[in-house]
Every structure is written in structure tokens, then in C-alpha cells.
Write an enzyme that holds these catalytic residues in place. Structure first.
Site, PDB file in Angstrom:
ATOM      1  N   SER A  56     -10.059  -8.365   8.250  1.00  0.00           N
ATOM      2  CA  SER A  56      -9.529  -6.929   8.014  1.00  0.00           C
ATOM      3  C   SER A  56      -9.834  -6.878   6.560  1.00  0.00           C
ATOM      4  O   SER A  56      -8.896  -7.193   5.666  1.00  0.00           O
ATOM      5  CB  SER A  56      -8.354  -6.720   8.514  1.00  0.00           C
ATOM      6  OG  SER A  56      -7.863  -5.767   8.096  1.00  0.00           O
ATOM      7  N   HIS A 108     -13.962  -6.178  10.102  1.00  0.00           N
ATOM      8  CA  HIS A 108     -12.946  -5.026  10.713  1.00  0.00           C
ATOM      9  C   HIS A 108     -12.485  -4.223   9.620  1.00  0.00           C
ATOM     10  O   HIS A 108     -12.007  -4.430   8.629  1.00  0.00           O
ATOM     11  CB  HIS A 108     -11.730  -5.856  11.360  1.00  0.00           C
ATOM     12  CG  HIS A 108     -10.844  -5.017  12.038  1.00  0.00           C
ATOM     13  ND1 HIS A 108     -10.813  -4.725  13.253  1.00  0.00           N
ATOM     14  CD2 HIS A 108      -9.327  -4.355  11.506  1.00  0.00           C
ATOM     15  CE1 HIS A 108      -9.627  -4.017  13.517  1.00  0.00           C
ATOM     16  NE2 HIS A 108      -9.242  -3.794  12.546  1.00  0.00           N
ATOM     17  N   HIS A 118     -11.784   0.434  13.106  1.00  0.00           N
ATOM     18  CA  HIS A 118     -10.721   0.650  14.011  1.00  0.00           C
ATOM     19  C   HIS A 118      -9.962   2.176  13.462  1.00  0.00           C
ATOM     20  O   HIS A 118      -9.393   2.151  12.287  1.00  0.00           O
ATOM     21  CB  HIS A 118      -9.677  -0.682  13.738  1.00  0.00           C
ATOM     22  CG  HIS A 118      -8.269  -0.302  14.250  1.00  0.00           C
ATOM     23  ND1 HIS A 118      -7.162  -1.074  13.845  1.00  0.00           N
ATOM     24  CD2 HIS A 118      -7.565   0.620  15.155  1.00  0.00           C
ATOM     25  CE1 HIS A 118      -6.070  -0.995  14.564  1.00  0.00           C
ATOM     26  NE2 HIS A 118      -6.235   0.250  15.223  1.00  0.00           N
ATOM     27  N   MET A 147      -2.639  -4.291  19.962  1.00  0.00           N
ATOM     28  CA  MET A 147      -1.926  -4.306  18.618  1.00  0.00           C
ATOM     29  C   MET A 147      -0.765  -5.415  18.771  1.00  0.00           C
ATOM     30  O   MET A 147      -0.029  -5.184  19.471  1.00  0.00           O
ATOM     31  CB  MET A 147      -1.395  -2.943  18.088  1.00  0.00           C
ATOM     32  CG  MET A 147      -2.452  -1.933  17.605  1.00  0.00           C
ATOM     33  SD  MET A 147      -3.588  -2.615  16.445  1.00  0.00           S
ATOM     34  CE  MET A 147      -2.474  -2.853  15.102  1.00  0.00           C
ATOM     35  N   ASP A 207      -4.796  -7.735  16.913  1.00  0.00           N
ATOM     36  CA  ASP A 207      -4.534  -7.401  15.551  1.00  0.00           C
ATOM     37  C   ASP A 207      -3.076  -7.161  14.820  1.00  0.00           C
ATOM     38  O   ASP A 207      -2.450  -6.537  15.358  1.00  0.00           O
ATOM     39  CB  ASP A 207      -5.430  -6.003  15.459  1.00  0.00           C
ATOM     40  CG  ASP A 207      -5.594  -5.449  14.093  1.00  0.00           C
ATOM     41  OD1 ASP A 207      -5.187  -6.355  12.995  1.00  0.00           O
ATOM     42  OD2 ASP A 207      -6.053  -4.356  14.068  1.00  0.00           O
ATOM     43  N   MET A 211      -7.152   4.972   8.232  1.00  0.00           N
ATOM     44  CA  MET A 211      -5.722   5.641   8.415  1.00  0.00           C
ATOM     45  C   MET A 211      -5.802   6.991   7.865  1.00  0.00           C
ATOM     46  O   MET A 211      -6.202   7.145   6.770  1.00  0.00           O
ATOM     47  CB  MET A 211      -4.956   4.468   7.770  1.00  0.00           C
ATOM     48  CG  MET A 211      -4.906   3.301   8.143  1.00  0.00           C
ATOM     49  SD  MET A 211      -3.367   2.269   7.428  1.00  0.00           S
ATOM     50  CE  MET A 211      -3.951   0.457   8.136  1.00  0.00           C
ATOM     51  N   MET A 266      -7.201   4.549  13.063  1.00  0.00           N
ATOM     52  CA  MET A 266      -5.878   4.973  13.245  1.00  0.00           C
ATOM     53  C   MET A 266      -5.932   6.392  12.841  1.00  0.00           C
ATOM     54  O   MET A 266      -5.069   6.696  11.783  1.00  0.00           O
ATOM     55  CB  MET A 266      -5.069   3.991  12.456  1.00  0.00           C
ATOM     56  CG  MET A 266      -4.867   2.640  13.294  1.00  0.00           C
ATOM     57  SD  MET A 266      -4.514   1.536  12.173  1.00  0.00           S
ATOM     58  CE  MET A 266      -5.853   0.761  11.282  1.00  0.00           C
ATOM     59  N   ASP A 277     -10.295  -0.863   8.757  1.00  0.00           N
ATOM     60  CA  ASP A 277      -9.053   0.018   9.156  1.00  0.00           C
ATOM     61  C   ASP A 277      -9.065   1.305   8.563  1.00  0.00           C
ATOM     62  O   ASP A 277      -8.732   1.531   7.411  1.00  0.00           O
ATOM     63  CB  ASP A 277      -7.656  -0.877   8.695  1.00  0.00           C
ATOM     64  CG  ASP A 277      -7.623  -1.942   9.623  1.00  0.00           C
ATOM     65  OD1 ASP A 277      -7.531  -1.857  10.931  1.00  0.00           O
ATOM     66  OD2 ASP A 277      -7.323  -3.193   9.011  1.00  0.00           O
TER      67      ASP A 277
HETATM   68  C1  DX5 Z   1      -2.797  -2.894  10.815  1.00  0.00           C
HETATM   69  C2  DX5 Z   1      -4.239  -3.153  10.738  1.00  0.00           C
HETATM   70  C3  DX5 Z   1      -4.630  -4.514  10.570  1.00  0.00           C
HETATM   71  C4  DX5 Z   1      -4.190  -5.238   9.463  1.00  0.00           C
HETATM   72  C5  DX5 Z   1      -3.876  -6.635   9.772  1.00  0.00           C
HETATM   73  O1  DX5 Z   1      -2.642  -1.461  10.996  1.00  0.00           O
HETATM   74  O2  DX5 Z   1      -4.852  -2.648  12.029  1.00  0.00           O
HETATM   75  O3  DX5 Z   1      -6.233  -4.755  10.932  1.00  0.00           O
HETATM   76  O4  DX5 Z   1      -5.147  -5.314   8.382  1.00  0.00           O
HETATM   77  O5  DX5 Z   1      -3.348  -7.215   8.651  1.00  0.00           O
HETATM   78  P1  DX5 Z   1      -2.642  -8.533   8.827  1.00  0.00           P
HETATM   79  O6  DX5 Z   1      -3.759  -9.666   9.069  1.00  0.00           O
HETATM   80  O7  DX5 Z   1      -2.422  -8.781   7.357  1.00  0.00           O
HETATM   81  O8  DX5 Z   1      -1.468  -8.651   9.702  1.00  0.00           O
HETATM   82 ZN    ZN Z   2      -7.102  -2.998  12.525  1.00  0.00          ZN
END
Ligand code: DX5
Ligand code: ZN
Length: 220
Positions: free
Chosen positions: A10, A35, A68, A139, A177, A39, A70, A37
Site C-alpha cells: 500500500s 494498492h 481502494h 478491512m 487490509d 481518501m 474510500m 488508497d
Molecule cells: C487504511 C488503508 C490501508 C493502509 C494499510 O485505510 O486502506 O491500505 O495503507 O496500512 P498498514 O499496513 O500500515 O496497516
Molecule cells: Zn487500502
């Protein structure tokens, strides 16, 4: 079983000033997906990255980009992320009243479609959509931030999801994740995870070393 487990670094935890270089290191170390993220500061409290980052990484990496979302009402942005070069698009069940439509939109763009559930959302949400899914993302932390600890009840949820998946769509990959480290990874793989997303574990220190250690943690 273990040989088929895929690793998805990620990039939320990457050094953004050296993003291309670090993604290349992930690729050289045998990562399977990247991956990303996304947001929006509304669905989750944090704001991260958007289409331009997907577009930039598409140019420098051959790995599938696992995006992903969010964000609230993800259906409004699926075409944009498809155009930017996403390979897989994952939407949250909690982010839209029209999750079925959102999944169909992803598939209409010829991309792999994933549904994501937060830790507090009943697994039943997967039930109807499983036959349409390429990925079911559970999650294992509350979304929004990297570096959190895995929520222990996720392990039982994963076992239940695995049974549901085996019955309803064996081709759908189960992704986990959040909070994945050398202790939690083998527990997740044992309970049926196919794809491990890991941010802080992989990007803190030497990337090749960290990916190798992750793989070794769940090897038989
Ligand atoms: C959280 C994200 C994850 C995040 C995981 O909202 O969806 O993908 O990057 O991070 P670690 O591996 O540090 O928990
Ligand atoms: Zn993620």
C-alpha cells in the site's frame, strides 16, 4: 495454498518524493499488485491521493493497480479512475446506496471489481454480490490511516467470509487490509486470505527485505 498468496504493497506508507523508485523496488521484489488508497476526507477522516497518482504509477509500473476507493458515492469517479489506469477498483458498501450499480460500472470498464466492508459492517453485505466480485476486501482496521493494529475479531470474520466465498464464488479473491505484520500475516493466510495489503510493514526500512520477510512469515 501459500504459493498463491499475493502481496499488495500500500503506497500510502511510501515516501511520496520517491514514489516511482519505491514502486519499482516493490516490483523487483516480487510484489503482485500495487494498492492505492484514495481518501476523500468525508467517508474517512483523512485525505490522500487521487487520479493523478494512479496515472503516474500506470506509466512506470507493469503491476496491476489495486485502487481502494474510500470516498462517498464512488460511482461518480469510477470512469475517471478507469481512464487513469486502474486495474482493479474496490468500493465500500457503506459509501453508497448504489453499491450494485457501482460494481457493474467497474465491470463495464473491463476492470476487476471489488467490494470492501468496514470492521463493523455485517458480512451479509457480501452475500448477494459475491457472484459478481473479483475481490472481496475485508478491512482488518477502520479505514483512513496506516499503521494501526489489526482488530482481533477480523480473524473470525475472515473464516466466515472464506466459507461464503468457497460456496458462492471460488474465483473471487479474499483481500485483507490493515495491521498486517509478520505476526498477523500467517494468521490471516491460515484463515483463507488470498491477498495481503501491507503499508507500514513494507515501506519502513528496506523494501526487498521486508517483502521477503512477509513472504517467509506465512511459508509452511
Ligand atoms: C487504511 C488503508 C490501508 C493502509 C494499510 O485505510 O486502506 O491500505 O495503507 O496500512 P498498514 O499496513 O500500515 O496497516
Ligand atoms: Zn487500502
Amino acid at each position: 495454498m501459500n504459493q498463491t498468496v499475493k502481496i499488495a504493497p500500500s503506497v500510502l506508507a511510501a515516501d511520496f518524493a520517491r514514489l516511482g523508485e519505491q514502486v519499482a523496488q516493490c516490483e523487483a521484489a516480487g510484489a503482485d499488485f500495487i494498492h492505492i488508497d484514495v481518501m476523500d476526507g468525508r467517508f474517512v477522516p483523512n485525505i490522500s491521493m487521487g487520479m493523478v497518482v494512479v496515472e503516474a504509477l500506470r506509466k512506470v509500473s507493469r503491476l496491476p493497480l489495486d485502487v481502494h476507493l474510500m470516498i462517498l458515492e464512488p460511482e461518480r469517479y469510477i470512469a475517471d479512475f478507469a481512464l487513469a489506469g486502474a486495474s482493479h477498483i474496490l468500493v465500500h458498501a457503506e459509501a453508497t446506496p448504489h453499491v450494485h450499480r457501482a460494481i457493474q460500472q467497474v465491470k463495464e470498464h473491463g476492470l476487476a471489481a471489488g467490494l470492501v466492508l468496514n470492521p463493523g459492517t455485517p458480512l451479509d453485505f457480501f452475500e448477494n454480490l459475491l457472484p459478481d466480485l473479483d475481490e472481496a476486501l475485508l478491512m482488518t482496521v477502520n479505514p483512513g490511516f496506516g499503521g494501526q493494529q489489526l482488530i482481533p475479531s477480523s480473524l473470525q470474520r475472515l473464516e466466515t467470509l472464506r466459507q461464503m466465498r468457497d460456496q458462492r464464488n471460488p474465483n473471487c479473491l479474499i483481500e485483507v487490509d490493515g495491521g498486517i505484520n509478520l505476526e498477523t500475516a500467517p494468521q490471516l493466510v491460515r484463515r483463507g486470505a488470498d491477498i495481503l495489503v501491507a503499508g507500514s510493514l513494507i515501506f519502513k526500512g528496506d523494501i526487498a527485505h521486508n517483502i521477503a520477510a512477509l513472504r517467509k512469515s506465512y511459508a509452511p
